[in-house]
Design an enzyme around this catalytic site. Structure first.
Site, PDB file in Angstrom:
ATOM      1  N   ARG A   1     170.427  97.229  82.920  1.00  0.00           N
ATOM      2  CA  ARG A   1     170.495  95.767  83.048  1.00  0.00           C
ATOM      3  C   ARG A   1     169.119  95.218  82.691  1.00  0.00           C
ATOM      4  O   ARG A   1     168.367  94.762  83.551  1.00  0.00           O
ATOM      5  CB  ARG A   1     170.917  95.362  84.458  1.00  0.00           C
ATOM      6  CG  ARG A   1     172.308  95.832  84.819  1.00  0.00           C
ATOM      7  CD  ARG A   1     172.937  94.987  85.897  1.00  0.00           C
ATOM      8  NE  ARG A   1     172.242  95.067  87.154  1.00  0.00           N
ATOM      9  CZ  ARG A   1     172.633  94.408  88.258  1.00  0.00           C
ATOM     10  NH1 ARG A   1     173.701  93.630  88.217  1.00  0.00           N
ATOM     11  NH2 ARG A   1     171.971  94.524  89.389  1.00  0.00           N
TER      12      ARG A   1
ATOM     13  N   ASN B   1     171.323 110.184  87.084  1.00  0.00           N
ATOM     14  CA  ASN B   1     171.654 108.903  87.681  1.00  0.00           C
ATOM     15  C   ASN B   1     172.039 109.133  89.139  1.00  0.00           C
ATOM     16  O   ASN B   1     173.153 109.562  89.446  1.00  0.00           O
ATOM     17  CB  ASN B   1     172.804 108.242  86.910  1.00  0.00           C
ATOM     18  CG  ASN B   1     173.212 106.910  87.525  1.00  0.00           C
ATOM     19  OD1 ASN B   1     172.437 106.294  88.268  1.00  0.00           O
ATOM     20  ND2 ASN B   1     174.415 106.459  87.231  1.00  0.00           N
TER      21      ASN B   1
ATOM     22  N   ASP C   1     166.532  95.585  94.862  1.00  0.00           N
ATOM     23  CA  ASP C   1     167.461  95.741  93.753  1.00  0.00           C
ATOM     24  C   ASP C   1     166.950  94.951  92.561  1.00  0.00           C
ATOM     25  O   ASP C   1     166.148  94.031  92.693  1.00  0.00           O
ATOM     26  CB  ASP C   1     168.854  95.254  94.156  1.00  0.00           C
ATOM     27  CG  ASP C   1     169.503  96.160  95.186  1.00  0.00           C
ATOM     28  OD1 ASP C   1     169.123  97.355  95.240  1.00  0.00           O
ATOM     29  OD2 ASP C   1     170.377  95.685  95.936  1.00  0.00           O
ATOM     30  N   ASP C   2     167.467  95.306  91.364  1.00  0.00           N
ATOM     31  CA  ASP C   2     166.967  94.629  90.168  1.00  0.00           C
ATOM     32  C   ASP C   2     167.427  93.176  90.075  1.00  0.00           C
ATOM     33  O   ASP C   2     166.887  92.410  89.264  1.00  0.00           O
ATOM     34  CB  ASP C   2     167.375  95.393  88.907  1.00  0.00           C
ATOM     35  CG  ASP C   2     168.883  95.616  88.819  1.00  0.00           C
ATOM     36  OD1 ASP C   2     169.618  95.085  89.681  1.00  0.00           O
ATOM     37  OD2 ASP C   2     169.331  96.329  87.901  1.00  0.00           O
ATOM     38  N   ASP C   3     168.406  92.776  90.881  1.00  0.00           N
ATOM     39  CA  ASP C   3     168.855  91.382  90.851  1.00  0.00           C
ATOM     40  C   ASP C   3     168.482  90.625  92.123  1.00  0.00           C
ATOM     41  O   ASP C   3     169.027  89.557  92.400  1.00  0.00           O
ATOM     42  CB  ASP C   3     170.368  91.320  90.650  1.00  0.00           C
ATOM     43  CG  ASP C   3     171.140  92.075  91.731  1.00  0.00           C
ATOM     44  OD1 ASP C   3     170.495  92.780  92.536  1.00  0.00           O
ATOM     45  OD2 ASP C   3     172.383  91.973  91.758  1.00  0.00           O
TER      46      ASP C   3
ATOM     47  N   ASP D   1     171.335 103.253 101.458  1.00  0.00           N
ATOM     48  CA  ASP D   1     170.662 102.401 102.435  1.00  0.00           C
ATOM     49  C   ASP D   1     171.102 102.745 103.851  1.00  0.00           C
ATOM     50  O   ASP D   1     170.297 102.686 104.793  1.00  0.00           O
ATOM     51  CB  ASP D   1     170.918 100.929 102.127  1.00  0.00           C
ATOM     52  CG  ASP D   1     172.379 100.661 101.770  1.00  0.00           C
ATOM     53  OD1 ASP D   1     173.211 101.583 101.937  1.00  0.00           O
ATOM     54  OD2 ASP D   1     172.690  99.548 101.324  1.00  0.00           O
TER      55      ASP D   1
END
Length: 852
Positions: free
Chosen positions: A654, A705, A726-728, A815
């Site tokens: 992403r 991954n 997170d990347d978002d 998590d």
């Protein structure tokens, strides 16, 4: 005819005569009077005619205009109007309406244009104001950064902790290479300081241990192979005997042959100093004959330390009592263990073993059975096939005993009358800890009675010691123990069993760790995970300047200085950590096998120390005066020296989302580095432009991954504080700094933003996980949370592999695993932080779901 001469006279002005005036006057004097009169008559006739014509034309136009307006006027008698006249009037009205509309449209267009220009100018004004505000903040940050740099420079010049270098290498003393065997008194009173040659054990030697080859005779083939394998797995084992601090000899011979075997050892050196005789019992075979001291005046074992499961004579803090080798060679041992809950099981107390009929223990237990209590007991006093007729021998098989123990809250373990311990006691303790039944050790608890690892483990947290004289109070005692204490003791016993009893590997590692702890050498440093870059050595990624984004909350707020990268100091307490935290290492954290660069448990100095002699690295608020607003934001304050944090971002293909997230970190105070864990097998696009945010952005290439990659202890993470996102994730700068400040005061916990809740579902008999909005929280998602890097080591290197495998199987729940790990270590919940800004002030509020 008479002539007249005209002389013009101007009132108030002198008469001036010129050639031109003279010519005109001369011409006028020559004209006849009749001509003059004729000219005047002509003028008098023509002027009225012209005037009359002009007035007539103007009147005609006004009349036409009047008649045109009359077309719009309606007479009083509408019935007398012709249809054609009405049509004309309507057409005229429509023409006027269209003309008016056109004029209105033109005016509206002009108004909108003016409004657009006003709005554009207003926006430019606001942009200029914002830009001015940013420049002011940047200027303040530069000033603050300069002042912080000046303080750091002074600290370097005046630091009170000098840089250390490794000491000179210790060499064994050649004058004491061969010594005679000590006499009986010396051998019986050996201690670490009197019978160990410390010249072989440098503080920086990493405690090398040499193991003599052994053939495994006298041991089961399984035990022999497991010992050889596990000894070689230990990081302290060396093949170079010349550099060894200690030497291990695994004994499988009877005592009569042992002296000869020891004298033939290549490094016995006459008296056996720095040697460990490994003489461990096992099951089901009978244990080899015990090694004993002081059986005669002729010393057999000299200054060698003895490790075995049963002792008749014991030298405290020199010899070592260990459990028998009952478990598997290694790997995880938790998979067949029963649950710790419920606290109270079917049987309040159980005992299964052969007892003499006159035993005081048996009489007390028979009285409990005959009492009118509602508690259930399980007592078995006569064995059908006892192994021997000795007191307190075992009954039944491992399977039958384990079935009873899994249903018992407490289990009784009678102690031998004379021996320091016995193999039966060791086996009972091993099984009780494994299956969660709290041991009650009944006997004469004098100073000589031994339990495994007695000088490092606090057994009061896992067992109950009861003198024989208090047997009549046994029922009252165990009924008074609360559920909370039952679960705490059961859990402590389970942890001790897993770490120090459960496998041959754990026993071998524990033995070496105990002797290293006694000699005072730090554990070996735990290893970091390499951080290979996703870019090859020749490729240079494209860079672009990160745009300034208004995500920082209040522009007037200065969140802190922009400092140069400052890694957290590491391995500063190597020599004193075991001294100050040895108890916690063995009993609370239960990981004495490695040394960590930093831990969240470092002691905090008194509040006045940073002002009196120990101010290195501290940044008190307003120099110690305290304050709020500007003063508070300029320094971290607190009783912890200055530090920064590392942001770890996990991403998978992403790119644009990732780039936007990284760009939002531009200008973030206290940020040391951004680590991007690139989980995709495909590298980033070559034309991808990475934003310049003022700190290093390191992109790690992963082997596969896996969500577990988020928590690997990468060597590029050089700070104690880690912000996992997170990347978002969208977090304002003020939220991040607030979370960082909270974490600094709660360093051993997970501190973050998104919360979740879990609980036991009574209806479905399973765990329930609530991802909806909840005011009751038990977990903090690591998609936006601070934690200590110490937990990366525990997650990746200490936590059971089965948990990481389950995360890979589900591609989720990493998590949850991290939250459970931290709470398992600390016995504390995570910390939720969240700012809800009202019009007046910042508040904390738990909303109802309908309000969201």
């Amino acid at each position: 005819m008479e002539t007249f001469e005209f002389r013009p006279i101007l009132s108030g002005l002198p008469y001036q005569k010129s050639n031109r005036d003279g010519s005109f006057c001369h011409w006028l004097s020559t004209i006849r009077l009749s001509r003059i009169i004729l000219c005047i008559l002509v003028v008098l006739v023509i002027v009225p005619i012209i005037t009359h014509y002009y007035l007539s034309d103007v009147g005609s136009e006004q009349s036409k205009s009047f008649h045109s307006r009359n077309k719009l006027d309606l007479p009083d008698d509408l019935g007398s109007i012709k249809a054609s006249e009405v049509k004309i009037r309507i057409e005229e009205m429509l023409r006027i309406k269209m003309s008016v509309n056109n004029e209105l449209r033109d005016l509206e267009a002009k108004r909108q244009k003016l409004q657009s220009e006003i709005s554009s100018l207003g926006m430019k004004i606001e942009e200029l104001k914002n830009e001015a505000g940013r420049k002011v903040i940047d200027l303040d940050r530069i000033k603050l950064s300069i002042s912080q740099a000046e303080v750091a420079h002074l600290e370097i010049l005046e630091r009170n902790q000098p840089e250390l270098r490794l000491p000179a290498k210790l060499e064994p003393n050649p004058l004491i290479d061969i010594l005679p065997m000590p006499n009986h008194d010396v051998e019986s009173n050996c201690s670490i300081y009197s019978c160990i040659d410390f010249s072989r054990c440098s503080l920086v030697s990493n405690f090398p241990v040499y193991v003599y080859p052994f053939n495994g005779e006298g041991y089961e083939e399984r035990i022999s192979a497991s010992l050889s394998q596990t000894l070689n797995y230990n990081p302290h084992i060396t093949s170079n005997a010349q550099e060894a601090c200690l030497f291990i000899y695994v004994n499988s011979s009877p005592e009569s042959e042992l002296r000869k075997n020891l004298q033939n050892l290549s490094h016995w050196a006459g008296d056996g100093r720095n040697h460990i005789i490994f003489h461990i019992g096992f099951f089901p075979k009978e244990m080899p004959s015990l090694i004993s001291h002081a059986v005669n005046e002729n010393s057999t074992f000299g200054r060698a330390m003895i490790v075995q499961s049963v002792f008749h004579t014991y030298r405290p803090h020199f010899d070592l009592l260990v459990p028998p080798l009952l478990g598997p060679p290694g790997s995880d041992v938790w998979y067949d263990l029963p649950s710790l809950t419920p606290a109270r099981r079917r049987y309040l107390l159980s005992y299964s073993g052969h007892l003499q009929s006159s035993s005081e223990v048996q009489k007390t237990l028979e009285q409990l059975t005959a009492s009118s209590t509602s508690d259930e007991f399980y007592f078995e006093f006569q064995c059908f096939h006892p192994k021997n007729e000795s007191d307190s021998s075992l009954c039944g098989t491992v399977q039958t005993r384990s079935a009873v123990l899994q249903q018992s809250t407490f289990v009784l373990i009678p102690l031998p009358h004379t021996d320091l311990t016995s193999l039966a006691v060791q086996l009972r303790l091993y099984e009780a800890l494994k299956y969660g039944s709290i041991p009650i050790m009944v006997g004469n608890h004098n100073a000589k009675f031994l339990l495994p690892y007695e000088d490092v483990i606090d057994w009061n947290r896992a067992i109950i010691k009861l003198p024989t004289s208090r047997l009549p109070e046994l029922h009252f005692y165990i009924r008074a123990v609360t559920d909370r204490d039952i679960l705490a003791m059961r859990r402590q016993g389970r942890v001790l069993w897993e770490k120090y009893f459960g496998s041959i590997q754990s026993i071998v590692d524990s033995v070496i760790a105990v002797f290293r702890h006694r000699i005072g050498i730090p554990p070996p440093a735990i290893l970091d995970e390499p951080s290979p870059s996703v870019f090859n050595e020749t490729f240079v990624p494209l860079k672009t300047e990160a745009a300034i984004q208004d995500i920082n909350g209040d522009l007037d707020e200065n969140l802190g200085p922009i400092e140069p990268a400052y890694p957290s100091p590491k391995f500063q307490r190597n020599l004193t950590f075991s001294l100050l935290h040895g108890y916690e290492m063995w009993n609370t954290w239960t990981h004495p096998f490695h040394l960590f660069p930093q831990t969240p448990y470092d002691p905090v100095m008194p509040s006045d120390a940073k002002f009196i002699g120990s101010g290195l690295g501290f940044r008190p608020i307003a120099g110690g005066s305290g304050g709020s607003g500007k003063e508070f934001s300029e320094n971290l304050g607190g009783n912890i020296p200055r530090e920064q944090f590392t942001i770890v971002i996990l991403t998978y293909e992403r790119e644009q989302v990732l780039i936007e997230s990284v760009a939002r970190l531009n200008g973030l105070p206290y940020l040391h580095k951004v680590v991007v864990v690139w989980n995709s097998p495909r590298p980033p696009s070559p034309d991808l432009k990475w934003p310049e945010i003022g700190v290093e952005v390191h992109v790690i290439r992963t082997l596969k991954n896996s969500l577990n990659n988020r928590f690997l202890p990468y060597d590029v993470i050089e700070t104690e504080a880690v912000l996992s996102v997170d990347d978002d994730a969208h977090l304002r700068h003020d939220e991040i700094i607030f979370g960082f400040r909270v974490w600094r005061e709660q360093r051993d916990k997970v501190v973050g933003f998104p919360g979740r809740f879990h609980a036991w579902d009574l209806e479905h008999k399973n765990w329930a996980y609530n991802s909806n909005y909840s005011c009751e929280l038990s977990m903090i998602l690591t998609g936006a949370a601070f934690y200590h890097k110490y937990y990366n080591y525990l997650y990746s290197l200490v936590m059971p592999q089965a948990i990481r495998d389950k995360v890979d199987e589900f591609m989720n729940c990493e998590d949850i695993a991290m939250n459970f790990l931290v709470s398992h270590i600390t016995r504390q919940p995570p910390v939720k932080v969240g700012l809800i800004v009202s019009q007046q002030h910042t508040i904390f509020k738990c909303y109802h779901q309908s309000e969201l």
